[in-house]
Design a protein around this motif. Structure first.
Motif, PDB file in Angstrom:
ATOM      1  N   ILE A  90      42.143  42.695  37.196  1.00 53.98           N
ATOM      2  CA  ILE A  90      42.969  42.223  36.054  1.00 53.98           C
ATOM      3  C   ILE A  90      42.168  42.142  34.850  1.00 53.98           C
ATOM      4  O   ILE A  90      41.140  41.549  34.743  1.00 53.98           O
ATOM      5  CB  ILE A  90      43.276  40.819  36.551  1.00 53.98           C
ATOM      6  CG1 ILE A  90      44.285  40.635  38.022  1.00 53.98           C
ATOM      7  CG2 ILE A  90      44.365  40.018  35.404  1.00 53.98           C
ATOM      8  CD1 ILE A  90      44.441  39.509  38.295  1.00 53.98           C
ATOM      9  N   CYS A  91      42.878  42.712  33.880  1.00 58.38           N
ATOM     10  CA  CYS A  91      42.221  42.538  32.532  1.00 58.38           C
ATOM     11  C   CYS A  91      42.828  41.593  31.779  1.00 58.38           C
ATOM     12  O   CYS A  91      43.893  41.589  31.341  1.00 58.38           O
ATOM     13  CB  CYS A  91      42.370  44.067  31.856  1.00 58.38           C
ATOM     14  SG  CYS A  91      41.629  44.080  30.173  1.00 58.38           S
ATOM     15  N   CYS A  92      41.917  40.569  31.276  1.00 61.10           N
ATOM     16  CA  CYS A  92      42.389  39.462  30.607  1.00 61.10           C
ATOM     17  C   CYS A  92      42.322  39.791  29.046  1.00 61.10           C
ATOM     18  O   CYS A  92      41.268  40.097  28.722  1.00 61.10           O
ATOM     19  CB  CYS A  92      41.591  38.138  30.878  1.00 61.10           C
ATOM     20  SG  CYS A  92      41.526  37.512  32.485  1.00 61.10           S
ATOM     21  N   LEU A  93      43.532  39.759  28.509  1.00 65.61           N
ATOM     22  CA  LEU A  93      43.506  39.979  27.013  1.00 65.61           C
ATOM     23  C   LEU A  93      43.520  38.851  26.204  1.00 65.61           C
ATOM     24  O   LEU A  93      44.457  38.033  26.054  1.00 65.61           O
ATOM     25  CB  LEU A  93      44.872  40.634  26.670  1.00 65.61           C
ATOM     26  CG  LEU A  93      44.921  41.961  27.434  1.00 65.61           C
ATOM     27  CD1 LEU A  93      46.350  42.759  27.270  1.00 65.61           C
ATOM     28  CD2 LEU A  93      44.109  43.033  26.830  1.00 65.61           C
ATOM     29  N   ILE A 136      39.870  40.473  44.228  1.00 69.99           N
ATOM     30  CA  ILE A 136      40.186  40.870  42.834  1.00 69.99           C
ATOM     31  C   ILE A 136      39.062  40.830  41.954  1.00 69.99           C
ATOM     32  O   ILE A 136      38.454  39.637  41.949  1.00 69.99           O
ATOM     33  CB  ILE A 136      41.670  40.390  42.361  1.00 69.99           C
ATOM     34  CG1 ILE A 136      42.932  40.727  43.156  1.00 69.99           C
ATOM     35  CG2 ILE A 136      42.091  40.601  40.743  1.00 69.99           C
ATOM     36  CD1 ILE A 136      44.356  39.920  42.744  1.00 69.99           C
ATOM     37  N   GLU A 137      38.816  41.456  40.973  1.00 69.56           N
ATOM     38  CA  GLU A 137      37.871  41.301  39.889  1.00 69.56           C
ATOM     39  C   GLU A 137      38.684  41.033  38.529  1.00 69.56           C
ATOM     40  O   GLU A 137      39.761  41.756  38.249  1.00 69.56           O
ATOM     41  CB  GLU A 137      36.945  42.655  39.840  1.00 69.56           C
ATOM     42  CG  GLU A 137      35.946  42.598  40.944  1.00 69.56           C
ATOM     43  CD  GLU A 137      34.909  43.628  40.548  1.00 69.56           C
ATOM     44  OE1 GLU A 137      34.015  43.580  40.317  1.00 69.56           O
ATOM     45  OE2 GLU A 137      35.418  45.107  41.087  1.00 69.56           O
ATOM     46  N   LEU A 138      38.300  40.214  37.815  1.00 69.31           N
ATOM     47  CA  LEU A 138      38.729  39.902  36.487  1.00 69.31           C
ATOM     48  C   LEU A 138      37.486  40.525  35.384  1.00 69.31           C
ATOM     49  O   LEU A 138      36.515  40.905  35.746  1.00 69.31           O
ATOM     50  CB  LEU A 138      38.504  38.507  36.133  1.00 69.31           C
ATOM     51  CG  LEU A 138      39.388  37.297  36.772  1.00 69.31           C
ATOM     52  CD1 LEU A 138      39.288  36.068  36.046  1.00 69.31           C
ATOM     53  CD2 LEU A 138      40.926  38.141  36.743  1.00 69.31           C
ATOM     54  N   PHE A 139      38.159  41.119  34.324  1.00 68.04           N
ATOM     55  CA  PHE A 139      37.715  41.934  33.243  1.00 68.04           C
ATOM     56  C   PHE A 139      38.133  41.116  31.965  1.00 68.04           C
ATOM     57  O   PHE A 139      39.453  41.107  31.970  1.00 68.04           O
ATOM     58  CB  PHE A 139      38.026  43.464  33.376  1.00 68.04           C
ATOM     59  CG  PHE A 139      37.123  44.272  32.483  1.00 68.04           C
ATOM     60  CD1 PHE A 139      36.031  44.589  32.697  1.00 68.04           C
ATOM     61  CD2 PHE A 139      37.912  44.504  31.197  1.00 68.04           C
ATOM     62  CE1 PHE A 139      35.117  45.299  31.744  1.00 68.04           C
ATOM     63  CE2 PHE A 139      37.190  45.533  30.388  1.00 68.04           C
ATOM     64  CZ  PHE A 139      36.124  45.662  30.691  1.00 68.04           C
ATOM     65  N   LEU A 140      37.295  41.078  31.011  1.00 63.02           N
ATOM     66  CA  LEU A 140      37.778  40.389  29.952  1.00 63.02           C
ATOM     67  C   LEU A 140      37.694  41.247  28.670  1.00 63.02           C
ATOM     68  O   LEU A 140      36.538  41.906  28.550  1.00 63.02           O
ATOM     69  CB  LEU A 140      36.955  39.056  29.708  1.00 63.02           C
ATOM     70  CG  LEU A 140      37.115  37.591  30.372  1.00 63.02           C
ATOM     71  CD1 LEU A 140      37.426  37.832  31.859  1.00 63.02           C
ATOM     72  CD2 LEU A 140      36.125  36.678  30.208  1.00 63.02           C
TER      73      LEU A 140
END
Ligand code: URA
Length: 246
Positions: A178-181, A210-214
């Protein structure tokens, strides 16, 4: 149609130029006549960018996701319903391996009922294109499903009502990343205050495998174009990650 394609191509080239790309290697020649000195080297075909993602039929429905939409109904759980034109649930591949989460719909999104379709959305679409993806390959949603008046920052009570539905969407889609915008998405998903400038570009283990990406919010990039180059680096990391986890 051709005019629109040319316009999009121009925008894409402008984005590359802004990011410091001043040279594009020539693609395969259109001239199909045999080469005078045929290469004896066996040429491997370039690996497809997202084979898994393309294999999944994005038109295929995800009943669990549809159930979440049905459960939301014409939501009146917080006062934002009073001023909204449309509830913006989210869109894209319901089985996407990559999901984007923004803050909340803006004016254009509220009118169209679709996430990221204004100026910031155009920039997001361009970034996706630079890593070989289209909007249909990914899933795009927001922390809030309704537009806060004047695009103000979401309030904690609004997030509290809306966030459980985003969590259910995530459970239905089961993305890998999940890419956090921007800050609101990052802080809500991580459950703590974060500085995007410090944590961007890193993969952070989260829940449900799940991995988060910022990364930066595209609206921030419109105001701070000097950061587009860093954002591009982030998108390249996303591409690498997805290719490495097929
Ligand atoms: N900004 C967001 O955070 N989300 C949108 O959908 C549009 C703009």
């Amino acid at each position: 149609m051709a005019r629109e394609t040319i316009r999009q191509l121009r925008l894409y080239l402008e984005l590359l130029q802004e990011m410091g790309v001043d040279y594009l290697p020539r693609g395969e020649s259109r001239d199909r006549s045999p080469s005078p000195t045929p290469s004896t080297r066996e040429e491997k075909p370039a690996p497809p960018l997202q084979p898994d993602m393309k294999k999944l039929d994005s038109a295929q429905t995800n009943p669990q996701l549809e159930a979440v939409r049905a459960e939301m109904g014409e939501c009146k759980r917080c006062p934002l319903w009073k001023e909204r034109k449309t509830l913006v649930f989210g869109e894209g591949n319901p089985w996407a391996r990559l999901m984007f989460v923004g803050e909340a719909p803006g004016r254009e999104e509220d009118l169209q009922g679709r996430p990221f379709v204004g100026q910031a959305g155009k920039l997001l679409t361009q970034f996706l294109q630079t890593i070989g993806l289209s909007r249909e390959d990914v899933y795009i949603a927001n922390i809030l499903k309704c537009r806060p008046p004047g695009n103000r920052t979401p309030q904690p009570q609004e997030i509290e009502q809306c966030f459980p539905f985003l969590l259910k969407q995530i459970q239905a889609i089961k993305p890998k990343v999940i890419c956090c915008l921007g800050g609101v998405a990052a802080q809500t998903l991580l459950g703590q205050k974060v500085a995007i400038t410090r944590l961007r570009g890193q993969f952070i283990p989260w829940r449900w495998d799940i991995e988060l990406f910022l990364t930066f919010h595209p609206a921030y990039l419109l105001r701070n174009p000097g950061q587009k180059r860093n954002a591009m680096q982030d998108f390249l990391k996303l591409k690498e990650k997805l290719e490495g986890s097929e």
